[in-house]
Design an enzyme around this catalytic site. Structure first.
Site, short mmCIF file in Angstrom:
data_model
loop_
_atom_site.label_atom_id
_atom_site.label_comp_id
_atom_site.label_asym_id
_atom_site.label_seq_id
_atom_site.Cartn_x
_atom_site.Cartn_y
_atom_site.Cartn_z
N GLU A 1 4.73 4.37 5.52
CA GLU A 1 6.08 4.25 4.32
C GLU A 1 5.59 5.89 3.32
O GLU A 1 4.99 6.08 3.24
CB GLU A 1 5.42 3.93 3.45
CG GLU A 1 4.85 3.38 2.76
CD GLU A 1 4.13 2.19 2.27
OE1 GLU A 1 4.23 1.94 0.50
OE2 GLU A 1 4.36 1.35 3.07
N HIS B 1 -9.62 7.27 4.77
CA HIS B 1 -8.61 6.89 3.54
C HIS B 1 -9.78 7.36 2.79
O HIS B 1 -9.95 6.66 1.30
CB HIS B 1 -9.29 5.63 3.95
CG HIS B 1 -8.83 4.57 5.22
ND1 HIS B 1 -8.35 2.72 4.78
CD2 HIS B 1 -8.16 5.19 6.26
CE1 HIS B 1 -7.98 2.06 5.57
NE2 HIS B 1 -8.41 3.73 6.38
N ARG C 1 -1.99 2.75 0.68
CA ARG C 1 -3.34 2.16 1.35
C ARG C 1 -4.03 3.92 1.51
O ARG C 1 -5.83 3.92 1.29
CB ARG C 1 -2.72 2.44 2.27
CG ARG C 1 -4.24 2.19 3.87
CD ARG C 1 -3.63 1.21 5.15
NE ARG C 1 -4.08 1.37 6.09
CZ ARG C 1 -4.46 2.45 6.80
NH1 ARG C 1 -3.71 3.06 6.81
NH2 ARG C 1 -5.35 1.85 7.35
N GLY D 1 0.19 3.40 7.18
CA GLY D 1 0.44 2.28 6.80
C GLY D 1 -1.10 2.11 7.73
O GLY D 1 -1.62 3.12 8.36
N TYR E 1 3.18 -0.45 -4.97
CA TYR E 1 3.46 0.22 -4.57
C TYR E 1 2.93 -1.17 -2.98
O TYR E 1 3.10 -0.99 -1.85
CB TYR E 1 2.88 1.59 -3.48
CG TYR E 1 4.16 1.77 -4.48
CD1 TYR E 1 5.24 2.73 -4.37
CD2 TYR E 1 3.74 2.97 -5.72
CE1 TYR E 1 6.32 3.59 -5.12
CE2 TYR E 1 4.87 3.18 -6.77
CZ TYR E 1 5.76 3.26 -6.38
OH TYR E 1 7.30 3.94 -7.20
#
Length: 688
Positions: free
Chosen positions: A565, A478, A540, A559, A575
């Site tokens: 998305e 991430h 994310r 996701g 968002y």
């Protein structure tokens, strides 16, 4: 303008830039600096350093005259989260300065900087720094004659001294037990100054289990004969999240299901043109469920499908294909091939119509490292980043010749997805300034820098490095990483990840889980919505950014376990993450902006996007496919799927000359930090 932070005896060049600037005062701020010990680089006899923190604006600290840089720092007495700094200058102010934090007054982290200081009262809010020591570091004076120095009447540091220190990383997990569909792991405890509140267990970057203190957990929904990487993050009651543990690799055993699915029947064409063939068939059946299909040409696999139909793209015109389909179940059992062989010949011609979408792909290069950021130079050649080797490579796609032009300094990988990621050039100025804009993980954070490329020497001039933006938290996964200039070259946008702490994404003071917007020199545009680098939030892990012909920014993000998305980004937009994943979760909350398209994670895990002739192309890793959609108004229409399983995992797509597209695969070695253990292709794709 380049400036410097002194780290012990080492001087590190920095450039003007910030993650935040003046904005509304936050009522929760507490003044921490008044009356605390201070140290300065110099001081005049009239004006000692403690006068800057005595709460009396009639007194002041004055530095030596005619000397740059000069600095003053305050010892807060304990580690604090710094959210605001208020400076009140005398006439001898700083035009260029930065605010730094430190745990030991030796190594400093910049949390704000400017080259346009105007003196008077400068109230810097929405800062995000942690440390016991806070410093003002001036590099250019408002009054530049030799008789003047810096003169600071008040130096106010605001924030909180609660729990701001994350736990230590937990120990590397060990395997307790494994079944075909689950794994139970254990780990040794993390430590924390206030106590560990719980642990989050991740499977290849996806959260799969959480505990409130237990040192063991089970992750399910695995597939037989699958290989997974498990690691653990610790969190405390204040929401601070540790860096990740080491990774445990686990291979699940096969199940006791050894019965293959039935053979696909009635394989037939639905469309045939010069470079693609549409196929459909009667779905197979299996006692435990069919998980997908594999398509073969003369015995060689050339595609996959999740359903009983697919489009085989990138084929050669006027060529005979001998096609068969096999079904596969969750244990990897494969059916016999469909019979008889379907003989299909593509049509002649080399044109590529819009209805075809994607026509062909030609390999122009290979690389044994993870190909991440990629740009096209004015002469049509390519520069791309090697994520794990931390180098930039120059490739001539016409000849296949390539050269490593340099290694980016201060890059550190994360045994996951961090390392050397984003690469971009300014379309408005590269021909004259030759700046390469780079995003990478450092030992302390994720950051954006720029370094000049020397075309004559075909090399990276690392001595020109300027650090534009720091303080973007890092973790094993991430880390985001995509960079994209606005078409007019005025603004640089960056996609960041939440650093495995969902709370970061919804916090507009944090640069994590965001789309960021800065000026090319790293400073903050005056019209940014939160008076810092944040442009949109509630993301994310952003890895795709692209502009359409109307100048609108589209974004692609990962996701967790439900859906990816595609979003159309608006200034200040929220968002939804972590409350909402795609359209799953608490997505009805007022103010959340819905995605324009979602994808099941198993068919997605998409990274790079690009827009060519207002068609959006999305490169997917786990889904091993390329999506194409037409942008119509603010919607995405006419979805098509290409290269489904043809090249394996796909990471990066970028515009190529003559309206074509570059595509880079991401096969092997992309979930670790080991250099040169991948098997990747760079392709030129012909698009309609």
């Amino acid at each position: 303008m380049t400036r410097r932070i002194r780290v012990g005896a080492i001087v590190v060049a920095l450039v003007a830039g910030a993650i935040s600037t003046a904005g509304p005062v936050q009522a929760a701020d507490t003044l921490l600096s008044q009356g605390k010990p201070v140290t300065a680089s110099s001081a005049g006899g009239c004006c000692p350093a403690p006068a800057a923190v005595d709460g009396d604006s009639a007194t002041r600290w004055a530095s030596a005259a005619g000397v740059d840089p000069q600095w003053i720092y305050v010892d807060l007495g304990a580690t604090a989260h710094v959210s605001r700094v208020r400076l009140q200058w005398d006439a001898s102010c700083a035009t260029a300065y930065e605010i730094d934090t430190s745990a030991d007054h030796a190594t400093w982290t910049r949390i704000y900087s400017t080259t346009t200081g105007k003196g008077g009262v400068e109230d810097l809010t929405s800062l995000d720094g942690t440390g016991r020591y806070v410093r003002v570091y001036g590099t250019k004076r408002c009054r530049t004659d030799a008789s003047k120095g810096y003169s600071l009447q008040e130096f106010g540091v605001y924030g909180s001294t609660g729990d701001v220190v994350p736990p230590s990383p937990p120990g590397t997990p060990t395997l307790d037990s494994v079944t075909p569909t689950s794994a139970t792991i254990s780990w040794t405890a993390a430590t924390d100054d206030k106590g560990v509140a719980g642990y989050d267990v991740y499977r290849d970057g996806q959260l799969c289990a959480s505990t409130t203190g237990a040192l063991t957990a089970t992750c399910g929904n695995l597939s037989p004969n699958g290989t997974y990487g498990f690691y653990v993050n610790a969190r405390d009651a204040a929401g601070n999240v540790s860096q990740a543990s080491g990774t445990l690799s686990v291979k699940t055993p096969p199940s006791d299901d050894h019965t293959p699915p039935s053979v696909p029947a009635n394989v037939h064409t639905t469309a045939v043109n010069s470079t693609s063939i549409g196929l459909a068939w009667t779905a197979s059946i299996d006692e435990n469920g069919v998980t997908g299909y594999r398509i073969f040409d003369s015995g060689t696999q050339i595609g996959t499908s999740d359903t009983a139909s697919t489009t085989l793209g990138g084929l050669t015109p006027n060529t005979a294909y001998h096609l068969q389909v096999r079904a596969v179940d969750g244990n990897g059992n494969q059916s016999d091939p469909s019979t008889p062989v379907l003989d299909v010949t593509t049509t002649g011609g080399s044109s590529c119509s819009p209805s075809q979408g994607v026509c062909g792909a030609t390999q122009v290069g290979t690389d044994d490292d993870v190909v991440w950021g990629l740009v096209t130079l004015p002469d049509g050649t390519i520069l791309y980043n090697q994520r794990d080797a931390h180098s930039i490579v120059h490739l001539n796609p016409k000849t296949g010749a390539k050269k490593t032009i340099g290694t980016v300094p201060n890059v550190q990988s994360t045994d996951g997805e961090g390392g050397l990621t984003g690469l971009e050039i300014n379309p408005a100025s590269f021909a004259s300034d030759h700046w390469l804009y780079i995003m990478h993980t450092s030992p302390n954070d994720n950051r954006i820098v720029r370094i000049k490329y020397d075309p004559a020497a075909d090399s990276l001039t690392t001595s020109t490095e300027q650090i534009l933006l720091t303080g973007i938290a890092r973790n094993k996964f991430h880390n985001g990483g995509r960079l994209r200039f606005s078409p007019d070259g005025r603004y640089l946008f960056a996609g960041t990840g939440d650093a495995q702490n969902g709370a970061n994404a919804s916090n507009t003071s944090s640069p994590n889980g965001k789309v960021l917007r800065i000026n090319p020199d790293g400073s903050i545009p005056a019209d940014n919505p939160f008076h810092n680098a944040v442009w949109s939030y509630g993301h994310r892990n952003v890895q795709g950014l692209a502009f359409d012909s109307q100048g609108r920014l589209w974004e692609q993000e990962f996701g967790n376990s439900v859906m990816d998305e595609t979003n159309l980004i608006v200034k200040g937009g929220n968002y939804g993450w972590p409350s909402c994943e795609g359209t799953s979760g608490s997505c009805g909350t007022a103010g959340f902006i819905a995605p324009k398209k979602t994808y099941p994670v198993a068919q997605g895990s998409c990274s790079g996007i690009t827009i060519i002739h207002d068609a959006l192309y999305v490169a997917c890793q786990r889904g091993t496919r390329l999506y194409r959609a037409v942008i119509s108004g603010s919607s995405l229409t006419n979805f098509q799927t290409f290269f489904n399983g043809t090249y394996g995992r796909l990471r990066t797509v970028e515009p190529a000359p003559d309206g074509q597209m570059w595509l880079a695969t991401s096969v092997d070695g992309d979930k670790d930090s080991t250099p040169h253990n991948s098997h990747n292709k760079i392709l030129r794709v012909t698009v309609g």
